[in-house]
Design a protein around this motif. Structure first.
Motif, PDB file in Angstrom:
ATOM      1  N   UNK A   9       0.829  -1.200   0.000  1.00 12.37           N
ATOM      2  CA  UNK A   9       0.000   0.000   0.000  1.00 12.37           C
ATOM      3  C   UNK A   9       0.866   1.253   0.000  1.00 12.37           C
ATOM      4  N   UNK A  10       0.470   2.214  -0.801  1.00 17.85           N
ATOM      5  CA  UNK A  10       1.212   3.480  -0.870  1.00 17.85           C
ATOM      6  C   UNK A  10       1.095   4.204   0.463  1.00 17.85           C
ATOM      7  N   UNK A  11       2.213   4.645   0.990  1.00 18.22           N
ATOM      8  CA  UNK A  11       2.202   5.323   2.281  1.00 18.22           C
ATOM      9  C   UNK A  11       1.781   6.775   2.202  1.00 18.22           C
ATOM     10  N   UNK A  12       1.680   7.348   0.993  1.00 21.38           N
ATOM     11  CA  UNK A  12       1.289   8.755   0.855  1.00 21.38           C
ATOM     12  C   UNK A  12      -0.227   8.893   0.765  1.00 21.38           C
ATOM     13  N   UNK A  13      -0.852   8.112  -0.125  1.00 22.83           N
ATOM     14  CA  UNK A  13      -2.318   8.208  -0.278  1.00 22.83           C
ATOM     15  C   UNK A  13      -3.047   7.140   0.509  1.00 22.83           C
ATOM     16  N   UNK A  14      -2.300   6.265   1.190  1.00 20.56           N
ATOM     17  CA  UNK A  14      -2.875   5.187   2.014  1.00 20.56           C
ATOM     18  C   UNK A  14      -3.786   4.279   1.201  1.00 20.56           C
ATOM     19  N   UNK A  15      -3.413   4.046  -0.069  1.00 22.51           N
ATOM     20  CA  UNK A  15      -4.158   3.113  -0.900  1.00 22.51           C
ATOM     21  C   UNK A  15      -5.293   3.727  -1.690  1.00 22.51           C
ATOM     22  N   UNK A  16      -5.590   4.988  -1.480  1.00 24.52           N
ATOM     23  CA  UNK A  16      -6.721   5.624  -2.167  1.00 24.52           C
ATOM     24  C   UNK A  16      -6.377   6.010  -3.601  1.00 24.52           C
ATOM     25  N   UNK A  17      -5.135   6.227  -3.923  1.00 25.95           N
ATOM     26  CA  UNK A  17      -4.736   6.633  -5.256  1.00 25.95           C
ATOM     27  C   UNK A  17      -4.829   8.120  -5.503  1.00 25.95           C
ATOM     28  N   UNK A  41      -6.366  15.195  -6.128  1.00 28.59           N
ATOM     29  CA  UNK A  41      -5.653  14.925  -7.376  1.00 28.59           C
ATOM     30  C   UNK A  41      -4.947  13.582  -7.300  1.00 28.59           C
ATOM     31  N   UNK A  42      -4.486  13.101  -8.444  1.00 26.84           N
ATOM     32  CA  UNK A  42      -3.851  11.789  -8.489  1.00 26.84           C
ATOM     33  C   UNK A  42      -2.547  11.791  -7.684  1.00 26.84           C
ATOM     34  N   UNK A  43      -2.330  10.728  -6.951  1.00 25.21           N
ATOM     35  CA  UNK A  43      -1.115  10.598  -6.133  1.00 25.21           C
ATOM     36  C   UNK A  43       0.095  10.421  -7.040  1.00 25.21           C
ATOM     37  N   UNK A  44       1.086  11.283  -6.871  1.00 19.49           N
ATOM     38  CA  UNK A  44       2.288  11.204  -7.697  1.00 19.49           C
ATOM     39  C   UNK A  44       3.185  10.041  -7.308  1.00 19.49           C
ATOM     40  N   UNK A  45       3.109   9.615  -6.064  1.00 21.82           N
ATOM     41  CA  UNK A  45       3.993   8.550  -5.600  1.00 21.82           C
ATOM     42  C   UNK A  45       3.657   7.205  -6.236  1.00 21.82           C
ATOM     43  N   UNK A  46       2.410   6.863  -6.302  1.00 22.75           N
ATOM     44  CA  UNK A  46       1.996   5.563  -6.859  1.00 22.75           C
ATOM     45  C   UNK A  46       1.310   5.699  -8.203  1.00 22.75           C
ATOM     46  N   UNK A  47       1.306   6.920  -8.778  1.00 20.97           N
ATOM     47  CA  UNK A  47       0.656   7.183 -10.073  1.00 20.97           C
ATOM     48  C   UNK A  47      -0.814   6.819 -10.061  1.00 20.97           C
ATOM     49  N   UNK A  48      -1.463   6.992  -8.908  1.00 23.72           N
ATOM     50  CA  UNK A  48      -2.890   6.767  -8.801  1.00 23.72           C
ATOM     51  C   UNK A  48      -3.299   5.323  -8.608  1.00 23.72           C
ATOM     52  N   UNK A  49      -2.351   4.403  -8.481  1.00 17.89           N
ATOM     53  CA  UNK A  49      -2.693   2.976  -8.353  1.00 17.89           C
ATOM     54  C   UNK A  49      -3.031   2.588  -6.922  1.00 17.89           C
TER      55      UNK A  49
END
Length: 375
Positions: free
Chosen positions: A187-195, A224-232
């Protein structure tokens, strides 16, 4: 009397890149031998050396004889050249005094330096892991790993410290990655999985502050789309690098050290002993073997006592925690010349020491502060 025990710094780089290490309770390899110490957080496990040494000293052998020696003769011309070279290396020392002082007496002395070197090898065992990228390369289970001391690793040149890491053959085992639980992504730690994350321009209000207009960056959505995980909402697992599995294996940390005991005999001079450890002397005795015997009949009793103490201390310090590969003991005669001279009607004294003719000159008569010109 002085003594010093020291070890060469392990400055040599490892020949192979280090894989990741599993050192925390969150990542037990599972059913691997001796992993309890790993789970308890200790990380590495010391390995006591085998009971049988690499070599046996055997029966009492004949010791190398003491070589004939004498203090190298120092002449007035050589003493003056040494002082001039010393003065030239100091920015605020004038050379006139060194050239004009009158040498009255050269007192030739010498002191002995005893040194014992014990070249030892110690081994630590630790669990390491790496992404498992070759499924077809997995060996059949059930092969017992080698004893860590049976793994053959060529040592470096004698009496040179080094550290290496290598795998224990037959110790590898493949498991699902403990970080992503075998999914290959986490899971992305920036968006917490939301993308998506809150818009940094409108701070989630959907409108620009003070303008009451729809935020153009997020199109009025506030996100806006998370840059860390490219929205995934997830990213490639950094532990297994997306391979989903890890290969755990035992790794040996092998350290070779040159442990040194040094002793300089009493010389009854106003001269710091630590300076003598930086110069060379005339080698008058050398004994090298798997195990050396203490010197008991040297003309200077201090050297005999130092040898006996050094051999006993090294045996007690290293025999139980490491494997002694080689020992070497030497005796050097370090020349010291006391130069009595006169300058401008006043007495002056300086020393020349070592085969390099280093100089110790206190209260040199022609000195000034840095940046000033000496007249």
């Amino acid at each position: 009397m002085e003594q010093e025990m020291k070890a060469d710094s392990d400055l040599d780089p490892d020949p192979d890149p280090k894989p990741g290490r599993s050192l925390t309770p969150s990542a037990p390899p599972g059913r691997l031998d001796d992993h309890e110490w790993l789970v308890q957080g200790r990380g590495t496990k010391p390995l006591p050396p085998p009971l049988d040494p690499v070599g046996e000293p055997g029966e009492q052998r004949s010791r190398p004889p003491f070589m004939q020696h004498s203090v190298p003769l120092m002449t007035e011309a050589a003493a003056r050249r040494a002082l001039l070279r010393f003065v030239a290396s100091r920015c605020c020392y004038g050379s006139r005094a060194a050239g004009e002082l009158a040498v009255q007496r050269l007192r030739q002395l010498g002191t002995y330096r005893y040194r014992l070197e014990t070249f030892s090898e110690s081994r630590l065992s630790e669990w390491a892991f790496e992404p498992f990228t070759k499924p077809g390369a997995a060996g059949p289970p059930g092969d017992a790993p080698l004893d860590p001391w049976d793994v053959e690793v060529g040592p470096p040149p004698l009496f040179q410290g080094q550290t290496r890491r290598c795998r224990v053959p037959g110790s590898a085992l493949v498991r699902d990655c403990h970080r992503c639980h075998g999914h290959g992504r986490s899971k992305c730690g920036v968006c917490h999985g939301a993308g998506r994350t809150r818009c940094v321009t409108c701070k989630g209000s959907r409108r620009r502050l003070k303008q009451q207009k729809r935020c153009q960056l997020c199109s009025g959505t506030g996100r806006k789309r998370c840059n860390t995980c490219s929205g995934r909402g997830s990213k490639t697992c950094a532990t297994c690098r997306g391979e989903k599995k890890l290969q755990h294996f035992k790794q040996l940390v092998i350290r070779w050290r040159n442990n040194v005991f040094e002793f300089v005999s009493e010389h009854h001079l106003n001269f710091p002993r630590e300076l003598l450890s930086k110069v060379s002397g005339e080698n008058i005795f050398k004994d090298e073997n798997v195990v050396v015997y203490p010197i008991i009949d040297f003309p200077d009793p201090e050297i005999s006592l130092a040898s006996q103490r050094a051999v006993a201390e090294h045996s007690a310090a290293f025999a139980t925690s490491s494997r002694i590969l080689r020992q070497r003991q030497t005796i050097e005669l370090i020349p010291i010349t006391e130069v009595h001279c006169q300058y401008s009607g006043k007495p002056y004294l300086y020393y020349i020491y070592g085969l390099e003719n280093e100089v110790r000159a206190l209260d040199y008569p022609e000195r000034c502060c840095c940046g000033c010109t000496v007249v």
